[in-house]
Enzyme design. Structure first.
Site, PDB file in Angstrom:
ATOM      1  N   ASP A  33      63.452  65.626  63.593  1.00 31.30           N
ATOM      2  CA  ASP A  33      65.693  66.369  63.553  1.00 31.30           C
ATOM      3  C   ASP A  33      65.389  66.709  62.021  1.00 31.30           C
ATOM      4  O   ASP A  33      65.270  66.727  61.161  1.00 31.30           O
ATOM      5  CB  ASP A  33      66.373  65.241  64.514  1.00 31.30           C
ATOM      6  CG  ASP A  33      67.224  65.625  64.937  1.00 31.30           C
ATOM      7  OD1 ASP A  33      67.700  65.278  65.493  1.00 31.30           O
ATOM      8  OD2 ASP A  33      67.953  66.421  64.158  1.00 31.30           O
ATOM      9  N   THR A 119      67.541  72.172  76.679  1.00 27.85           N
ATOM     10  CA  THR A 119      69.267  72.366  75.961  1.00 27.85           C
ATOM     11  C   THR A 119      69.731  72.989  76.797  1.00 27.85           C
ATOM     12  O   THR A 119      69.083  73.684  77.132  1.00 27.85           O
ATOM     13  CB  THR A 119      68.723  72.711  74.061  1.00 27.85           C
ATOM     14  OG1 THR A 119      67.762  71.740  73.607  1.00 27.85           O
ATOM     15  CG2 THR A 119      70.015  73.034  73.568  1.00 27.85           C
ATOM     16  N   HIS A 175      71.224  76.337  86.176  1.00 27.32           N
ATOM     17  CA  HIS A 175      71.506  74.862  86.159  1.00 27.32           C
ATOM     18  C   HIS A 175      73.076  74.919  85.500  1.00 27.32           C
ATOM     19  O   HIS A 175      73.519  75.165  83.883  1.00 27.32           O
ATOM     20  CB  HIS A 175      70.905  74.563  85.105  1.00 27.32           C
ATOM     21  CG  HIS A 175      71.371  72.942  84.539  1.00 27.32           C
ATOM     22  ND1 HIS A 175      71.845  71.897  85.354  1.00 27.32           N
ATOM     23  CD2 HIS A 175      71.829  72.372  83.423  1.00 27.32           C
ATOM     24  CE1 HIS A 175      71.999  71.049  84.861  1.00 27.32           C
ATOM     25  NE2 HIS A 175      71.074  71.005  83.533  1.00 27.32           N
TER      26      HIS A 175
END
Length: 316
Positions: A33, A119, A175
């Site tokens: 991250d 994501t 999606h």
């Protein structure tokens, strides 16, 4: 040594790390991250649970993309999550930049990995990852239909008062709020849902209410949580795909996959049924649609086209 890299150490990343160790899918779990300390802190926290839970996987946390080298699987959850009132599509420009950086890192440090993108907006983000990383089409998918199908199964089970484990279904397309639950391919212990509608077990109007709730399932959770989005169900849905690859289980799973003419679609990632094995996407299954399903699927594809066009312009 099997290694799974999780790019993004937020709620989904942390949950993934815990499930991966519990299922003993690899020897090394890497959390990455860009927010300094986040991945390191979660890796330390998870490591300190090993003495009690008996997990053997080694946790590593870092902010350096170089650490993803030699990963068997890379799961991308990095990016900005939705806030109340936002759609998945509102995130496109912000998360495009994140995918571009991650795609470049994958190309440089781990070009042979099997990549799963989580994501949002999902279909456009996984398209961006593929274009930037140069990954083969069978080695990258987006996690979408697995989650959407699980949500649809749950909502149906609540209404039918039947365990969701006896319900099989398939949710395809983009999606987003145009996703397409396929009633013709939905069964309860092998009994077609359409037959149960005929026998008055459930009304057609109630099924359509459930379809709309499925399409807005993520938004419903965002509205309740206020400061974050769903993470438990997305995480376990992602594991379903990763496990099928790592164990060569050859599961038939709805994923956002790259199409080159299948379903009449080219150069686009759209949710369709695929078989996942040790070679990634080993086969795309083309289903026969009735007229309404075909119209709904094409409508969903058009929405994905528009989002992907924005990414193409940003890449230029």
């Amino acid at each position: 040594m099997k290694k799974i890299s999780l790019i993004g150490a937020g709620n989904i990343g942390g949950t993934l790390a815990s499930i991966i160790a519990e299922k003993n899918l690899c020897e090394e779990i890497l959390l990455v991250d860009i927010l300094e300390g986040l991945a390191q802190g979660k890796a330390m926290d998870l490591s300190q649970s090993r003495a009690i839970n008996g997990f053997s996987a080694k946790y590593i946390g870092t902010s350096n993309f170089r650490a993803i080298h030699n990963s068997q699987v890379i799961i991308v959850t990095a990016g900005v999550a939705r806030k109340p009132g936002m759609t998945r599509d509102d995130l496109i420009e912000i998360n495009f930049k994140v995918m571009k950086d991650i795609g470049s890192a994958i190309k440089t440090y781990s070009p042979n990995a099997f990549v799963i993108c989580v994501t949002n907006p999902l279909d456009a983000m996984v398209w961006t990852l593929k274009k930037v990383s140069g990954l083969k089409k069978q080695m990258i998918v987006g996690m979408a239909g697995t989650l959407d199908s699980s949500r649809f199964r749950f909502f149906l089970s609540q209404e039918l008062q039947i365990s969701e484990k006896y319900i099989q279904t398939m949710v395809l397309g983009g999606h987003g709020d145009t996703m397409v639950p396929l009633l013709k391919y939905t069964t309860v212990s092998g009994i077609p849902l359409l037959e149960l509608i005929e026998k008055k077990f459930i009304s057609k109007s109630k099924v359509h209410e459930i379809i709309e709730r499925t399409r807005n399932g993520g938004g419903e959770i965002v509205k309740l949580l206020k400061s974050s989005s769903a993470f438990y169900a997305p995480a376990i849905s992602t594991i379903e795909i990763a496990e099928s690859f790592l164990k060569n289980e050859k599961k038939l799973i709805p994923c956002s996959s790259y199409l080159e003419g299948e379903y009449g679609v080219k150069d686009l990632f759209v949710g369709i049924p695929v078989i996942i094995g040790k070679n990634g996407v080993e086969r795309i299954v083309e289903l026969k649609f009735d007229r309404d399903e075909k119209d709904n699927f094409n409508h969903s594809v058009r929405s994905v086209v528009e989002l992907t066009k924005k990414c193409k312009k940003l890449l230029e």
